[in-house]
Scaffold this active site. Sequence first.
Site, PDB file in Angstrom:
ATOM      1  N   PRO A  45      63.144  65.749  14.876  1.00  9.59           N
ATOM      2  CA  PRO A  45      62.728  65.387  13.517  1.00  9.59           C
ATOM      3  C   PRO A  45      62.718  66.598  12.587  1.00  9.59           C
ATOM      4  O   PRO A  45      62.517  67.729  13.042  1.00  9.59           O
ATOM      5  CB  PRO A  45      61.315  64.833  13.705  1.00  9.59           C
ATOM      6  CG  PRO A  45      60.868  65.286  15.045  1.00  9.59           C
ATOM      7  CD  PRO A  45      62.074  65.607  15.860  1.00  9.59           C
ATOM      8  N   ARG A  53      59.756  67.434   6.539  1.00 10.97           N
ATOM      9  CA  ARG A  53      59.139  66.771   5.395  1.00 10.97           C
ATOM     10  C   ARG A  53      59.580  65.329   5.166  1.00 10.97           C
ATOM     11  O   ARG A  53      59.120  64.692   4.228  1.00 10.97           O
ATOM     12  CB  ARG A  53      59.384  67.616   4.129  1.00 10.97           C
ATOM     13  CG  ARG A  53      58.662  68.944   4.216  1.00 10.97           C
ATOM     14  CD  ARG A  53      58.884  69.861   3.035  1.00 10.97           C
ATOM     15  NE  ARG A  53      58.106  71.079   3.230  1.00 10.97           N
ATOM     16  CZ  ARG A  53      58.469  72.097   4.023  1.00 10.97           C
ATOM     17  NH1 ARG A  53      59.618  72.047   4.673  1.00 10.97           N
ATOM     18  NH2 ARG A  53      57.687  73.148   4.166  1.00 10.97           N
ATOM     19  N   ASP A  67      65.489  75.711  16.739  1.00  9.89           N
ATOM     20  CA  ASP A  67      65.829  74.882  17.898  1.00  9.89           C
ATOM     21  C   ASP A  67      66.925  75.476  18.776  1.00  9.89           C
ATOM     22  O   ASP A  67      67.209  74.961  19.861  1.00  9.89           O
ATOM     23  CB  ASP A  67      66.208  73.452  17.453  1.00  9.89           C
ATOM     24  CG  ASP A  67      67.315  73.432  16.396  1.00  9.89           C
ATOM     25  OD1 ASP A  67      68.175  74.338  16.400  1.00  9.89           O
ATOM     26  OD2 ASP A  67      67.317  72.495  15.574  1.00  9.89           O
ATOM     27  N   CYS A  74      54.216  89.566  21.383  1.00 12.26           N
ATOM     28  CA  CYS A  74      52.812  89.621  20.986  1.00 12.26           C
ATOM     29  C   CYS A  74      52.797  90.065  19.523  1.00 12.26           C
ATOM     30  O   CYS A  74      53.196  91.189  19.224  1.00 12.26           O
ATOM     31  CB  CYS A  74      52.048  90.619  21.845  1.00 12.26           C
ATOM     32  SG  CYS A  74      50.451  91.033  21.106  1.00 12.26           S
ATOM     33  N   CYS A 102      50.533  93.595  18.860  1.00  8.28           N
ATOM     34  CA  CYS A 102      51.017  94.954  19.128  1.00  8.28           C
ATOM     35  C   CYS A 102      52.538  95.023  19.093  1.00  8.28           C
ATOM     36  O   CYS A 102      53.136  96.055  19.338  1.00  8.28           O
ATOM     37  CB  CYS A 102      50.478  95.486  20.455  1.00  8.28           C
ATOM     38  SG  CYS A 102      51.219  94.714  21.906  1.00  8.28           S
ATOM     39  N   CYS A 160      48.559  89.045  25.867  1.00  3.27           N
ATOM     40  CA  CYS A 160      49.385  90.238  25.992  1.00  3.27           C
ATOM     41  C   CYS A 160      48.829  91.182  27.073  1.00  3.27           C
ATOM     42  O   CYS A 160      47.625  91.487  27.077  1.00  3.27           O
ATOM     43  CB  CYS A 160      49.419  90.949  24.647  1.00  3.27           C
ATOM     44  SG  CYS A 160      50.282  92.508  24.681  1.00  3.27           S
ATOM     45  N   THR A 169      68.556  70.957   4.130  1.00  2.88           N
ATOM     46  CA  THR A 169      67.288  71.661   3.860  1.00  2.88           C
ATOM     47  C   THR A 169      66.714  71.186   2.536  1.00  2.88           C
ATOM     48  O   THR A 169      67.462  70.933   1.587  1.00  2.88           O
ATOM     49  CB  THR A 169      67.456  73.196   3.846  1.00  2.88           C
ATOM     50  OG1 THR A 169      66.214  73.778   3.393  1.00  2.88           O
ATOM     51  CG2 THR A 169      68.588  73.671   2.956  1.00  2.88           C
ATOM     52  N   SER A 170      65.372  71.090   2.494  1.00  2.00           N
ATOM     53  CA  SER A 170      64.710  70.697   1.239  1.00  2.00           C
ATOM     54  C   SER A 170      64.658  71.872   0.266  1.00  2.00           C
ATOM     55  O   SER A 170      64.264  71.692  -0.881  1.00  2.00           O
ATOM     56  CB  SER A 170      63.296  70.188   1.541  1.00  2.00           C
ATOM     57  OG  SER A 170      62.550  71.213   2.173  1.00  2.00           O
ATOM     58  N   GLU A 221      68.895  63.663   0.346  1.00  2.00           N
ATOM     59  CA  GLU A 221      68.268  63.448  -0.969  1.00  2.00           C
ATOM     60  C   GLU A 221      68.597  64.650  -1.852  1.00  2.00           C
ATOM     61  O   GLU A 221      68.960  65.716  -1.340  1.00  2.00           O
ATOM     62  CB  GLU A 221      66.755  63.314  -0.819  1.00  2.00           C
ATOM     63  CG  GLU A 221      66.184  64.568  -0.203  1.00  2.00           C
ATOM     64  CD  GLU A 221      64.744  64.469   0.264  1.00  2.00           C
ATOM     65  OE1 GLU A 221      64.083  63.465  -0.007  1.00  2.00           O
ATOM     66  OE2 GLU A 221      64.306  65.443   0.911  1.00  2.00           O
ATOM     67  N   CYS A 232      74.750  64.466   6.917  1.00  2.00           N
ATOM     68  CA  CYS A 232      75.656  65.622   6.975  1.00  2.00           C
ATOM     69  C   CYS A 232      76.787  65.461   7.992  1.00  2.00           C
ATOM     70  O   CYS A 232      77.923  65.853   7.718  1.00  2.00           O
ATOM     71  CB  CYS A 232      74.873  66.914   7.184  1.00  2.00           C
ATOM     72  SG  CYS A 232      73.788  66.914   8.597  1.00  2.00           S
TER      73      CYS A 232
HETATM   74  P1  OAD Z   1      62.680  69.888   5.575  1.00  2.00           P
HETATM   75  O1  OAD Z   1      62.127  68.826   6.471  1.00  2.00           O
HETATM   76  O2  OAD Z   1      61.796  70.429   4.519  1.00  2.00           O
HETATM   77  O3  OAD Z   1      64.005  69.341   4.845  1.00  2.00           O
HETATM   78  C1  OAD Z   1      65.044  68.717   5.562  1.00  2.00           C
HETATM   79  C2  OAD Z   1      65.993  68.083   4.548  1.00  2.00           C
HETATM   80  O4  OAD Z   1      67.101  67.552   5.264  1.00  2.00           O
HETATM   81  C3  OAD Z   1      65.363  66.943   3.774  1.00  2.00           C
HETATM   82  O5  OAD Z   1      65.708  67.060   2.396  1.00  2.00           O
HETATM   83  C4  OAD Z   1      66.006  65.678   4.401  1.00  2.00           C
HETATM   84  O6  OAD Z   1      66.181  64.637   3.460  1.00  2.00           O
HETATM   85  C5  OAD Z   1      67.342  66.226   4.826  1.00  2.00           C
HETATM   86  N1  OAD Z   1      67.959  65.525   5.967  1.00  2.00           N
HETATM   87  C6  OAD Z   1      67.369  65.061   7.106  1.00  2.00           C
HETATM   88  N2  OAD Z   1      68.287  64.543   7.947  1.00  2.00           N
HETATM   89  C7  OAD Z   1      69.500  64.698   7.341  1.00  2.00           C
HETATM   90  C8  OAD Z   1      70.839  64.371   7.699  1.00  2.00           C
HETATM   91  N3  OAD Z   1      71.149  63.789   8.879  1.00  2.00           N
HETATM   92  N4  OAD Z   1      71.843  64.682   6.833  1.00  2.00           N
HETATM   93  C9  OAD Z   1      71.543  65.271   5.639  1.00  2.00           C
HETATM   94  N5  OAD Z   1      70.301  65.593   5.237  1.00  2.00           N
HETATM   95  C10 OAD Z   1      69.290  65.323   6.084  1.00  2.00           C
HETATM   96  O7  OAD Z   1      63.258  71.044   6.528  1.00  2.00           O
HETATM   97  P2  OAD Z   1      63.631  72.543   6.118  1.00  2.00           P
HETATM   98  O8  OAD Z   1      64.157  72.623   4.741  1.00  2.00           O
HETATM   99  O9  OAD Z   1      64.476  73.077   7.206  1.00  2.00           O
HETATM  100  O10 OAD Z   1      59.300  76.759   8.386  1.00  2.00           O
HETATM  101  O11 OAD Z   1      62.198  73.221   6.184  1.00  2.00           O
HETATM  102  C11 OAD Z   1      62.069  74.575   5.916  1.00  2.00           C
HETATM  103  C12 OAD Z   1      60.923  75.181   6.667  1.00  2.00           C
HETATM  104  O12 OAD Z   1      59.732  74.422   6.456  1.00  2.00           O
HETATM  105  C13 OAD Z   1      61.066  75.171   8.178  1.00  2.00           C
HETATM  106  O13 OAD Z   1      61.914  76.179   8.684  1.00  2.00           O
HETATM  107  C14 OAD Z   1      59.633  75.389   8.629  1.00  2.00           C
HETATM  108  C15 OAD Z   1      58.931  74.449   7.676  1.00  2.00           C
HETATM  109  O14 OAD Z   1      57.646  74.823   7.337  1.00  2.00           O
HETATM  110  C16 OAD Z   1      58.278  77.355   9.028  1.00  2.00           C
HETATM  111  O15 OAD Z   1      57.585  76.782   9.820  1.00  2.00           O
HETATM  112  C17 OAD Z   1      58.089  78.791   8.678  1.00  2.00           C
END
Ligand code: OAD
Length: 252
Positions: A16, A19, A92, A117, A120, A141, A181-182, A208, A229
């Site tokens: 999953p 967001r 992943d 860790c 340190c 650690c 990515t969002s 989106e 995608c």
């Molecule tokens: P998000 O969950 O924020 O965004 C994923 C985006 O991909 C969303 O806009 C979905 O609509 C879209 N999406 C999902 N499945 C898709 C598909 N099959 N084809 C096209 N689009 C699809 O994930 P990230 O942007 O990766 O960081 O989140 C950024 C960071 O937020 C993560 O690395 C993590 C999190 O907090 C940390 O924990 C530091």
Amino acid sequence: IAFMIGAGISTSAGIPDFRSENGIYQTIKEKFKVNSPEDFFSKPLFKSKPEIFYNLCKLMNFDSFKPTLTHYFMKYLLDKNYAQIVFTQNIDGLETKAGINKDNIVFAHGTSNEAHCPQCNCDVDVNEVKHCINNDEVKYCPNCKGPCKLKVVLYGENLPDNFYTNMFMLNECDLVFIIGTSLRVEPFASLTEQIDKHKSWVVVINKELVGNFDYKNNLSHSLFIQGLCDEIVKSILIDCGWWDEFSLKYQI
Ligand code: OAD
């Protein structure tokens, strides 16, 4: 060509995103009854209650997942020497499982294939940390007795040095693909500021609308392609006449 990618490229593998409606943050909200799931990935909480982070890692065990068509699309363009670099927020490990060389990847949010860790800064055996995750224990650690963790970046921690040293490569690109990515998390989202908007094409592929590019302006070099995608990169491969070679190579 450069890639900027996020959790959306791994959803078709069964992992999953964060967001979306059924994303990791929704699961955390329901399981732990909290409003701000980002706090679960923060440095202060890890320091005071490392067992919560261990619990989350147990939920997010990536060992059995396989790369998607989009991962192989990146590998294919890198092998053709059209692409140079992948900036990923994902932890992943599916980029390396697809065969992409580590030297071509910037793991902006770290990796779950290594452990350390954070107190340190020493490296520790990732298998020992994974063993503790699976057995509901915390690995401490051997040097400073602080809690160890997978080498993923928590909110409040620095990004790896090579994020900052390689970000200037975006300035040299003819084309930047931003996929799945969002673009909500900094400083990753601001990588787009490195792109020379007069020179480079920006192609955003997402379920989106994301990003604040000038998509509607015909003179702008930005293109938004809405949808899944894997399906979109497949049509790109077909349009370029590469599909037969690609599908044979990766048995897709
Ligand atoms: P998000 O969950 O924020 O965004 C994923 C985006 O991909 C969303 O806009 C979905 O609509 C879209 N999406 C999902 N499945 C898709 C598909 N099959 N084809 C096209 N689009 C699809 O994930 P990230 O942007 O990766 O960081 O989140 C950024 C960071 O937020 C993560 O690395 C993590 C999190 O907090 C940390 O924990 C530091």
